[in-house]
Scaffold this motif. Structure first.
Motif, PDB file in Angstrom:
ATOM      1  N   ALA A   1       0.830  -1.209   0.000  1.00 38.26           N
ATOM      2  CA  ALA A   1       0.000   0.000   0.000  1.00 38.26           C
ATOM      3  C   ALA A   1       0.863   1.257   0.000  1.00 38.26           C
ATOM      4  CB  ALA A   1      -0.949  -0.019   1.201  1.00 38.26           C
ATOM      5  N   LEU A   2       1.929   1.234   0.773  1.00 33.60           N
ATOM      6  CA  LEU A   2       2.843   2.370   0.812  1.00 33.60           C
ATOM      7  C   LEU A   2       3.505   2.588  -0.541  1.00 33.60           C
ATOM      8  CD1 LEU A   2       4.429   4.540   2.424  1.00 33.60           C
ATOM      9  CD2 LEU A   2       6.101   2.759   2.877  1.00 33.60           C
ATOM     10  N   LEU A   3       3.978   1.508  -1.166  1.00 33.16           N
ATOM     11  CA  LEU A   3       4.627   1.632  -2.468  1.00 33.16           C
ATOM     12  C   LEU A   3       3.650   2.118  -3.534  1.00 33.16           C
ATOM     13  CD1 LEU A   3       6.886  -1.541  -2.399  1.00 33.16           C
ATOM     14  CD2 LEU A   3       7.605   0.840  -2.146  1.00 33.16           C
ATOM     15  N   ASP A   4       2.390   1.686  -3.455  1.00 31.54           N
ATOM     16  CA  ASP A   4       1.365   2.172  -4.381  1.00 31.54           C
ATOM     17  C   ASP A   4       1.159   3.672  -4.215  1.00 31.54           C
ATOM     18  OD1 ASP A   4       1.012  -0.374  -5.393  1.00 31.54           O
ATOM     19  OD2 ASP A   4      -0.837  -0.757  -4.262  1.00 31.54           O
ATOM     20  N   ALA A   5       1.120   4.140  -2.971  1.00 30.89           N
ATOM     21  CA  ALA A   5       0.940   5.569  -2.705  1.00 30.89           C
ATOM     22  C   ALA A   5       2.142   6.363  -3.212  1.00 30.89           C
ATOM     23  CB  ALA A   5       0.728   5.806  -1.217  1.00 30.89           C
ATOM     24  N   VAL A   6       3.337   5.852  -2.984  1.00 32.02           N
ATOM     25  CA  VAL A   6       4.544   6.542  -3.447  1.00 32.02           C
ATOM     26  C   VAL A   6       4.563   6.601  -4.974  1.00 32.02           C
ATOM     27  CG1 VAL A   6       7.067   6.359  -3.581  1.00 32.02           C
ATOM     28  CG2 VAL A   6       5.902   6.050  -1.391  1.00 32.02           C
ATOM     29  N   ALA A   7       4.143   5.531  -5.627  1.00 33.02           N
ATOM     30  CA  ALA A   7       4.156   5.488  -7.094  1.00 33.02           C
ATOM     31  C   ALA A   7       3.260   6.565  -7.698  1.00 33.02           C
ATOM     32  CB  ALA A   7       3.722   4.105  -7.576  1.00 33.02           C
ATOM     33  N   GLU A   8       2.246   6.998  -6.974  1.00 33.63           N
ATOM     34  CA  GLU A   8       1.340   8.041  -7.463  1.00 33.63           C
ATOM     35  C   GLU A   8       1.904   9.443  -7.264  1.00 33.63           C
ATOM     36  OE1 GLU A   8      -2.517   7.523  -5.743  1.00 33.63           O
ATOM     37  OE2 GLU A   8      -2.610   5.416  -6.326  1.00 33.63           O
ATOM     38  N   ASP A   9       2.975   9.566  -6.520  1.00 35.44           N
ATOM     39  CA  ASP A   9       3.574  10.869  -6.249  1.00 35.44           C
ATOM     40  C   ASP A   9       4.500  11.241  -7.403  1.00 35.44           C
ATOM     41  OD1 ASP A   9       5.094  13.048  -5.354  1.00 35.44           O
ATOM     42  OD2 ASP A   9       5.184  12.300  -3.306  1.00 35.44           O
ATOM     43  N   PRO A  10       4.227  12.342  -8.094  1.00 35.28           N
ATOM     44  CA  PRO A  10       5.075  12.709  -9.229  1.00 35.28           C
ATOM     45  C   PRO A  10       6.525  13.025  -8.834  1.00 35.28           C
ATOM     46  CG  PRO A  10       3.433  14.418  -8.791  1.00 35.28           C
ATOM     47  CD  PRO A  10       3.133  13.267  -7.879  1.00 35.28           C
ATOM     48  N   ALA A  11       6.764  13.294  -7.571  1.00 34.75           N
ATOM     49  CA  ALA A  11       8.129  13.587  -7.120  1.00 34.75           C
ATOM     50  C   ALA A  11       8.933  12.315  -6.865  1.00 34.75           C
ATOM     51  CB  ALA A  11       8.084  14.432  -5.843  1.00 34.75           C
TER      52      ALA A  11
END
Length: 77
Positions: free
Chosen positions: A18-28
């Motif tokens: 879940a954390l990696l999915d959230a990070v993947a959505e961050d353009p930064a």
């Protein structure tokens, strides 16, 4: 020790996913290969993470791993 003993590898890996999915959505966030580091029980979880996501993680360090050998069929020894 009760908190440590209550950790479930599957639940921790689901939290990491879940954390990696959230990070993947961050353009930064970058898209390069990943590494993981764990200490003590976190070292065991690092082993599990590397095994569960071999195409995503290219390096890992497990320092002072604990509770790695069990009576379960997926135990490393």
């Amino acid at each position: 020790m009760a908190a440590v003993g209550s950790l479930d590898d599957g639940a921790v890996l689901a939290d990491v996913a879940a954390l990696l999915d959230a990070v993947a959505e961050d353009p930064a966030a970058g898209t390069a290969a990943k590494g993981a580091v764990g200490l003590c029980v976190g070292a065991r979880l690092t082993f599990r993470l590397l095994a569960a996501r071999p195409d995503e993680f290219v390096a890992g360090a497990a320092m002072h791993p604990s509770f790695c050998v069990t009576d379960e069929p997926d135990s490393p020894t």
